[in-house]
Design a protein around this motif. Sequence first.
Motif, PDB file in Angstrom:
ATOM      1  N   UNK A  84       9.703  -2.613  -4.227  1.00  0.00           N
ATOM      2  CA  UNK A  84      10.248  -1.365  -4.773  1.00  0.00           C
ATOM      3  C   UNK A  84       9.283  -0.656  -5.722  1.00  0.00           C
ATOM      4  N   UNK A  85       8.036  -1.114  -5.790  1.00  0.00           N
ATOM      5  CA  UNK A  85       7.057  -0.427  -6.638  1.00  0.00           C
ATOM      6  C   UNK A  85       7.225  -0.681  -8.127  1.00  0.00           C
ATOM      7  N   UNK A  86       7.950  -1.735  -8.477  1.00  0.00           N
ATOM      8  CA  UNK A  86       8.234  -1.997  -9.890  1.00  0.00           C
ATOM      9  C   UNK A  86       7.011  -2.418 -10.697  1.00  0.00           C
TER      10      UNK A  86
ATOM     11  N   UNK B 101       0.801  -1.219   0.000  1.00  0.00           N
ATOM     12  CA  UNK B 101       0.000   0.000   0.000  1.00  0.00           C
ATOM     13  C   UNK B 101       0.834   1.269   0.000  1.00  0.00           C
ATOM     14  N   UNK B 102       2.071   1.158  -0.448  1.00  0.00           N
ATOM     15  CA  UNK B 102       2.957   2.327  -0.442  1.00  0.00           C
ATOM     16  C   UNK B 102       2.882   3.094  -1.762  1.00  0.00           C
TER      17      UNK B 102
ATOM     18  N   UNK C 247       9.293   5.008 -15.754  1.00  0.00           N
ATOM     19  CA  UNK C 247       9.394   5.454 -14.362  1.00  0.00           C
ATOM     20  C   UNK C 247       9.992   4.421 -13.437  1.00  0.00           C
ATOM     21  N   UNK C 248      10.456   3.307 -14.009  1.00  0.00           N
ATOM     22  CA  UNK C 248      11.081   2.269 -13.199  1.00  0.00           C
ATOM     23  C   UNK C 248      12.537   2.075 -13.643  1.00  0.00           C
ATOM     24  N   UNK C 249      13.337   1.707 -12.716  1.00  0.00           N
ATOM     25  CA  UNK C 249      14.739   1.326 -12.962  1.00  0.00           C
ATOM     26  C   UNK C 249      15.568   2.473 -13.549  1.00  0.00           C
TER      27      UNK C 249
ATOM     28  N   UNK D 280      10.634   1.828  -8.430  1.00  0.00           N
ATOM     29  CA  UNK D 280      10.508   3.273  -8.228  1.00  0.00           C
ATOM     30  C   UNK D 280      11.351   3.710  -7.034  1.00  0.00           C
ATOM     31  N   UNK D 281      11.437   2.804  -6.061  1.00  0.00           N
ATOM     32  CA  UNK D 281      12.011   3.144  -4.759  1.00  0.00           C
ATOM     33  C   UNK D 281      13.448   3.647  -4.846  1.00  0.00           C
TER      34      UNK D 281
END
Lengths: 485, 485
Positions: B85-87, B43-44, B482-484, B448-449
Amino acid sequence: MTDSASSPSAPHAFAQQLRDALGTDIVATSAAEIAPWLTDWRGIYHGDAQAVVRPRTVEQVAHCLRLCSAAGVPVVPRGGNTGLCGGATPEKRNDAHPLGVVLCLDRMNAVRQVDTTSNVLIAEAGCILADLQQAAENANRLLPLSLAAEGSCQLGGNLSTNAGGVNVVRYGMTRELVLGIEAVLPSGEIFEGLRTLRKDNTGYDLKQLLIGAEGTLGIITAASLRLFPRNGVRTVVLAAVDSPQQALELYALVFEQCGQRVQAFEYFTQECVELVLRHVDGLRLPFADAHPGYVLLELADTVDEAALNALVETVIGAALEAALCSDAVVSTTLAQLESMWRLREEISEAQKMDGPHLKHDISVPIEALPAFMESARERVAAALPGARLFVFGHFGDGNLHYNVSRPAGTPADFFARDAQAEHAVTDAVLDEVARCHGSISAEHGIGQLKRHHFQQFKSPLERRLMADIKRVFDPAGIMNPGKLL
Amino acid sequence: MTDSASSPSAPHAFAQQLRDALGTDIVATSAAEIAPWLTDWRGIYHGDAQAVVRPRTVEQVAHCLRLCSAAGVPVVPRGGNTGLCGGATPEKRNDAHPLGVVLCLDRMNAVRQVDTTSNVLIAEAGCILADLQQAAENANRLLPLSLAAEGSCQLGGNLSTNAGGVNVVRYGMTRELVLGIEAVLPSGEIFEGLRTLRKDNTGYDLKQLLIGAEGTLGIITAASLRLFPRNGVRTVVLAAVDSPQQALELYALVFEQCGQRVQAFEYFTQECVELVLRHVDGLRLPFADAHPGYVLLELADTVDEAALNALVETVIGAALEAALCSDAVVSTTLAQLESMWRLREEISEAQKMDGPHLKHDISVPIEALPAFMESARERVAAALPGARLFVFGHFGDGNLHYNVSRPAGTPADFFARDAQAEHAVTDAVLDEVARCHGSISAEHGIGQLKRHHFQQFKSPLERRLMADIKRVFDPAGIMNPGKLL
């Protein structure tokens, strides 16, 4: 720059520029000095170059590549020159490029670190593989990469071809032993990737591209390699089998029972044994009768010889009882172990004495080995009646050296005279490989030798992606042109 | 296309096009249907999308990507959604791109093949990892990939993040278990790379790029994985150590003596044990006294329980004699073995109950672990006096979960209120990681993290090469933006 402007005796203008930049000790330019570096060890490939560069440091490699990039001069990296596909031999003089340089890594031969806590060995590309094995052993560790050329092949070549060998069944290909690399890109930029981590998930694993790239993306100058525990105890079994299918069933039992102790699972046919016994003195087959095929199994473990011997007895007893082999001998002395291995290892030498022949270094999924061997035998017999097969290899990896010799009674230069027969045989073998979802080059790579078959068998999508990746690393196309892609 | 043209209730024009092409069963477009797919499991992270696509076949994946490519619509691949990590969470609605689609692989969950001769399992990306472990076990084989989320994570996510876990010390990261992959490129082209060969040296190993790419290059739809012999016998040792240095020396002995039987070599501190005992019922530490740290060692082998027990006794006896540990307990029952493991495995759960904290999934070369732990402790104490450290992880791989909790007595939302404190702590930890030549993300990836830290710590050359490779595969930049990178 034009090569034709140079006289035969004076160095090319670019070679002179290299020499001025790097020193006469590093850059050789005379025809006599260059000549030994223009041929592969078998004498099959011959090329031309305007200079041979033998740097001592990564900075010198970078300097050389910067100059070559600026001038558009091709660079052919060269290690121990033990390859079988012409990957380290320059192209012949042609109009497509200026005359290239051969860049030898042999002077970059330092072992930078042997770490028995992290179990990592960091070495430069010019190190001889056997020396690295010894360095590991001196530190009570094992560097498991092991292959026939280990006395002269160099680490950079091992990495650039993703070398295989006899212990892949246990430890994997070279790629799987590499934790990090240092490389110089054609731009002269240094890729500082000498990591020693088992776990590092931070983006695309770029080193994987340079490993196995046959020098077409850049020059590997050093690597960090995993070390393993030394195996204090080992034992070898020679088992006689009636068929590849039986060998496969034996493999399944051994795999289940012995687990990661399986150090090698080799296979060779009676034809190979006969050839070895004919050409090599002092060897004998330790069975009363001949059998269609043989499996050489090596097991190794860190400790406890008694436990290993008990395991071998149990497994081979079960195999004999279940008819997974017809007969078996377990080594009881080191001399016996070594002479069993020689039956397998002398096959290549015996073949050389028997005269020219066609080598096919192929792999198929291992469950397809029996079907492949049957259908390939039929296809080769149809393509060239009387052709003699010598089939041996790393059965546990699905990797066979599927070698074809001229029919009995034909002259030694049979294939040289009859290119059509050669192509018919090779096409038959490789077609069957493709039909079995196998690989046309299991461990030797593509080099110059297999470019044609690479074009034929690799999918257009994969070839296009590879060409695009090549352009990312080497936009000017100076790295080892005429190889692989 | 413009998203603003759509009313909130009607589907976006492109979503409708997808739906027409693939069917209402495959493409969800209403806000209510989409909502569950826009958040990570913790839920982050929260994002937006115009459709959720749940294909059943690789052809449907290809069709979807062709349409997305043509329209320039971003695609976010999603597996079991267990990442940290929100990937797999889409970006929030922004002006840089049209609103994207989430492509879920959960319906591609067939096990295509379990081959106990070639020892290969071929499965689709949506398979749950635990189901694949079970499929292997049913065939008397081992799929060694094992991690906390195995009950819900999916194979595609495991591959895309190059997942790690507790058995890496023996079997390697996910990458090392993969023989081939099938993937769909953003163009809709299908990469037919489901090979099952151990040896295949025919050009750049393209699958290595897709593994660990976090969905930024294409979508993995299936993979062929290596199977290993099942371990019929196992034993666990819990050893008390005075320091990380002692744990390291113990590791060297275990590595040399036990070889590839070492299935796990975990470490955790007394602080972790106290937290677990406080929050989890029914556990106890099997030592009379507390010790600064503990090692959990698991050994496993195919056969021969007596031999394995004898080996453990010998090695632990030698370790105690040489003062490589202060005390040790060897499991004698399965219940005991499992409760030892729970002391290690419940740490994350106990931390969750303790409240929000900062997680750092890092690795360093293992010989640097003691120095890293000492210097990082000092740096964190200076950055945030009173911060509480909970350090545990896969010591044998150099991989620590270096978690930092708020000072005692501060409110649970301490870090949420004090972003400066959070950054000071994380910068301190990651600086020390970099100083030790470690990795800022050992097994969780970037997502994303960690994009900010990726930019900070990865070399410009590596980032440029990655961006160029990204353009080769995904020229329109639609894959997981928006990733990596």
